[in-house]
Design an enzyme around this catalytic site. Structure first.
Site, PDB file in Angstrom:
ATOM      1  N   GLY A  42       0.811  -1.212   0.000  1.00 43.52           N
ATOM      2  CA  GLY A  42       0.000   0.000   0.000  1.00 43.52           C
ATOM      3  C   GLY A  42       0.842   1.258   0.000  1.00 43.52           C
ATOM      4  O   GLY A  42       1.975   1.277   0.454  1.00 43.52           O
ATOM      5  N   ILE A  43       0.227   2.304  -0.491  1.00 42.83           N
ATOM      6  CA  ILE A  43       0.887   3.608  -0.490  1.00 42.83           C
ATOM      7  C   ILE A  43       0.751   4.201   0.899  1.00 42.83           C
ATOM      8  O   ILE A  43      -0.284   4.070   1.531  1.00 42.83           O
ATOM      9  CB  ILE A  43       0.212   4.508  -1.527  1.00 42.83           C
ATOM     10  CG1 ILE A  43       0.455   3.932  -2.917  1.00 42.83           C
ATOM     11  CG2 ILE A  43       0.690   5.937  -1.417  1.00 42.83           C
ATOM     12  CD1 ILE A  43      -0.360   4.600  -3.983  1.00 42.83           C
ATOM     13  N   HIS A  85      -3.927  25.045  -3.380  1.00 46.96           N
ATOM     14  CA  HIS A  85      -3.785  25.299  -4.803  1.00 46.96           C
ATOM     15  C   HIS A  85      -2.324  25.395  -5.209  1.00 46.96           C
ATOM     16  O   HIS A  85      -1.995  25.791  -6.308  1.00 46.96           O
ATOM     17  CB  HIS A  85      -4.493  26.592  -5.178  1.00 46.96           C
ATOM     18  CG  HIS A  85      -5.949  26.402  -5.390  1.00 46.96           C
ATOM     19  ND1 HIS A  85      -6.799  27.424  -5.708  1.00 46.96           N
ATOM     20  CD2 HIS A  85      -6.710  25.292  -5.331  1.00 46.96           C
ATOM     21  CE1 HIS A  85      -8.023  26.959  -5.838  1.00 46.96           C
ATOM     22  NE2 HIS A  85      -8.002  25.659  -5.601  1.00 46.96           N
ATOM     23  N   ASP A 138     -11.152  12.574 -19.734  1.00 48.96           N
ATOM     24  CA  ASP A 138     -12.558  12.147 -19.637  1.00 48.96           C
ATOM     25  C   ASP A 138     -13.526  13.259 -20.020  1.00 48.96           C
ATOM     26  O   ASP A 138     -14.718  13.021 -20.214  1.00 48.96           O
ATOM     27  CB  ASP A 138     -12.846  11.657 -18.205  1.00 48.96           C
ATOM     28  CG  ASP A 138     -12.643  12.757 -17.179  1.00 48.96           C
ATOM     29  OD1 ASP A 138     -13.627  13.243 -16.625  1.00 48.96           O
ATOM     30  OD2 ASP A 138     -11.474  13.159 -16.950  1.00 48.96           O
TER      31      ASP A 138
HETATM   32  P1  GDP Z   1      -5.092  21.414  -8.581  1.00 51.82           P
HETATM   33  O1  GDP Z   1      -5.417  22.838  -8.295  1.00 51.82           O
HETATM   34  O2  GDP Z   1      -4.169  21.311  -9.744  1.00 51.82           O
HETATM   35  O3  GDP Z   1      -4.615  20.646  -7.390  1.00 51.82           O
HETATM   36  O4  GDP Z   1      -6.440  20.749  -9.087  1.00 51.82           O
HETATM   37  P2  GDP Z   1      -7.421  19.767  -8.307  1.00 51.82           P
HETATM   38  O5  GDP Z   1      -6.847  18.421  -8.173  1.00 51.82           O
HETATM   39  O6  GDP Z   1      -7.879  20.428  -7.060  1.00 51.82           O
HETATM   40  O7  GDP Z   1      -8.611  19.679  -9.356  1.00 51.82           O
HETATM   41  C1  GDP Z   1      -9.322  20.823  -9.750  1.00 51.82           C
HETATM   42  C2  GDP Z   1     -10.707  20.430 -10.221  1.00 51.82           C
HETATM   43  O8  GDP Z   1     -10.609  19.645 -11.403  1.00 51.82           O
HETATM   44  C3  GDP Z   1     -11.460  19.570  -9.219  1.00 51.82           C
HETATM   45  O9  GDP Z   1     -12.830  19.932  -9.275  1.00 51.82           O
HETATM   46  C4  GDP Z   1     -11.276  18.171  -9.734  1.00 51.82           C
HETATM   47  O10 GDP Z   1     -12.325  17.316  -9.373  1.00 51.82           O
HETATM   48  C5  GDP Z   1     -11.218  18.376 -11.234  1.00 51.82           C
HETATM   49  N1  GDP Z   1     -10.401  17.375 -11.906  1.00 51.82           N
HETATM   50  C6  GDP Z   1      -9.127  17.040 -11.626  1.00 51.82           C
HETATM   51  N2  GDP Z   1      -8.705  16.074 -12.453  1.00 51.82           N
HETATM   52  C7  GDP Z   1      -9.728  15.789 -13.279  1.00 51.82           C
HETATM   53  C8  GDP Z   1      -9.909  14.876 -14.370  1.00 51.82           C
HETATM   54  O11 GDP Z   1      -9.027  14.114 -14.766  1.00 51.82           O
HETATM   55  N3  GDP Z   1     -11.124  14.898 -14.987  1.00 51.82           N
HETATM   56  C9  GDP Z   1     -12.124  15.730 -14.609  1.00 51.82           C
HETATM   57  N4  GDP Z   1     -13.287  15.659 -15.271  1.00 51.82           N
HETATM   58  N5  GDP Z   1     -11.991  16.598 -13.596  1.00 51.82           N
HETATM   59  C10 GDP Z   1     -10.816  16.627 -12.937  1.00 51.82           C
HETATM   60 MG    MG Z   2      -4.246  21.173  -5.505  1.00 46.62          MG
END
Ligand code: GDP
Ligand code: MG
Length: 477
Positions: A42-43, A85, A138
């Site tokens: 596991g991670i 963020h 996706d």
């Molecule tokens: P960060 O700011 O780069 O850390 O981004 P987050 O991981 O917080 O993701 C930002 C938003 O994009 C969130 O609402 C996630 O659910 C959405 N999100 C992240 N990866 C994917 C993905 O592969 N597909 C979709 N549809 N949404 C994603």
């Molecule tokens: Mg983030």
């Protein structure tokens, strides 16, 4: 001594990219997959990092075409977490990057954005190799999700419109990389991984492409970085954060990049007054496997920790240790050209009593060297901050805002600092100012400042310091 390509350490991986591209989600996905896979292999979430052991990577990459030919030689990946963020920028040690390889996350629907380009420039400056996660596939038109397959097969099984959109958007991203002077290609079309950066289509929501991403990280690390990843007994550890924990007192969170730490080791670290502390490791702590880090005191004690790992050190007298600290946009409004910083000073271990003095000298020199890199002006404000990372972030901001600084310090504002500021008063009124970022102001220092007419602005958000200083400057005009 004893370094060899048959004894590699885990690679330290950082995740960078524009806000909302999915950096956090990618790590979440990695962790969740491991919960489903059960405890074995596991991670574990470690201090400031996620440890993905090779058994887990083998499991997650089973779906990758041709993986059976791959020999796994690294013991895993240590992925540095990016809070809020934030994304990392500046994991440093002795001028070079602690980060062995990076994942640059790009939203396929948005292409390269402002902070993507800033991240790119940082990676170039640090000469850190990286792969691109072309995330959110996706969201392509009419995407149909297929789990547990190689992403190449998933893409070629999509309808013609979806494949078209994928190709168009990918071409666009490749063009944008070209505009930044970089060759890029889908990882399965990459003509030369040494000169072309690989794009791996991923979805952090469905998990598609995640196996491919892990496989590429491992193979790239092994083929390009084997020498760098040879385990060495020479300690390389960096303080990320100094934290008070109920029941443990002040602890430090650090990333152990090379070598090993043992309970009882005598460690030497730089302190905010420009000196050093010598203390014994009381305990080496790591969170319980697969539990969120937030749970207090839920740590397991280790007698020994071998690199690369994230680990919490409990010991006496850690209060004044200088942290690197990950600065996030959310936590402090701290932005360093849009990119928060991680940087830290080294921890040294004295293996014998006569090494203590040598180590002390070295950490003091280390700190002086870091501070010595900073270019000061003859006229300018005085700057004080709590950590090296926050100091760098503030200076970066002041530079962008064209506010000159004549002196920098890590640690609280004391009388001596006020004296220094008052000599600046004589030269130019507005610069008789101390910007105190996330540090205390001693009471007698404030009293002296009031007497002498030195202004002390204190805040834990950079913009507030800026606003206060700008208002003060306007008033003087
Ligand atoms: P960060 O700011 O780069 O850390 O981004 P987050 O991981 O917080 O993701 C930002 C938003 O994009 C969130 O609402 C996630 O659910 C959405 N999100 C992240 N990866 C994917 C993905 O592969 N597909 C979709 N549809 N949404 C994603
Ligand atoms: Mg983030």
């Amino acid at each position: 001594k004893n370094r060899s390509v048959s004894n590699l350490r885990a690679a330290v991986i950082c995740v960078l990219g524009h806000v909302d591209t999915g950096k956090t989600k990618i790590l979440d996905k990695l962790r969740r997959t491991s919960v489903q896979a059960g405890e074995a292999g596991g991670i574990t979430q470690q201090i400031g990092a996620t440890n993905v052991p090779i058994e887990n990577i083998k499991e997650q990459t089973k779906i990758v075409r041709g993986i059976s030919q791959t020999e796994f030689r690294i013991p895993g990946l240590l992925i540095i977490d990016t809070p809020g963020h934030a994304s990392f920028s500046n994991l440093r040690s002795r001028g070079s990057s602690l980060c062995d390889m990076a994942i640059l996350v790009v939203d396929i629907m948005h292409g390269l954005e402002e902070q993507t380009i800033e991240s790119l420039n940082l990676l170039k400056a640090k000469k850190t190799p990286f792969v691109v996660a072309l995330n959110k596939i996706d969201r392509l038109y009419d995407w149909s999700t297929m789990s547990r397959k190689d992403v190449r097969d998933i893409i070629s099984s999509q309808g013609p419109n979806t494949q078209n959109e994928f190709q168009t958007r990918t071409k666009q991203v490749i063009l944008q990389f070209a505009e930044q002077g970089m060759n890029a290609a889908l990882f399965y079309e990459n003509p030369d991984p040494k000169t072309y950066v690989s794009l791996v289509p991923t979805s952090a929501i469905t998990g598609e492409g995640m196996g491919n991403l892990l496989a590429l990280l491992v193979t790239n690390c092994q083929s390009m970085l084997a020498k760098r990843l040879m385990f060495s007994e020479e300690l390389q550890a960096t303080v990320l954060e100094v934290k008070a924990i109920t029941g443990l007192g002040t602890t430090i969170d650090c990333i152990l990049v090379n070598g090993r730490l043992r309970e009882g080791d005598t460690v030497v670290m730089a302190t905010s007054d420009g000196g050093s502390i010598v203390t014994q490791i009381r305990s080496l702590l790591m969170p319980q496997p697969m539990k969120e880090l937030r749970v207090k005191n839920d740590y397991i004690e280790h007698k020994e920790v071998v690199a690369a790992q994230g680990v919490k050190i409990a010991a006496k007298d850690l209060e004044k240790v200088i942290a690197g600290k990950i600065l996030s946009v959310e936590s402090g409004g701290v932005v360093c050209s849009g990119q928060p910083i991680i940087s830290g000073l080294n921890i040294l271990v004295a293996r014998s009593p006569d090494e203590v003095e040598i180590c002390k000298e070295e950490v003091v020199k280390d700190l002086a060297r870091e501070l010595g890199r900073i270019k000061l002006q003859d006229r300018g404000v005085l700057v004080q901050a709590s950590t090296l990372g926050s100091l760098e972030a503030l200076l970066e901001f002041l530079k962008d805002s064209k506010i000159p600084y004549s002196s920098v310090k890590i640690g609280p504002v004391v009388k001596r600092d006020v004296m220094k500021a008052s000599s600046m008063l004589e030269r130019e009124n507005q610069y008789g100012t101390i910007l105190a970022f996330d540090v205390k102001v001693e009471r007698d220092a404030q009293e002296l400042a009031d007497q002498l007419g030195v202004k002390i602005f204190q805040a834990d958000i950079i913009y507030h310091l800026f606003d206060q200083f700008t208002a003060h400057r306007e008033q003087l005009k």
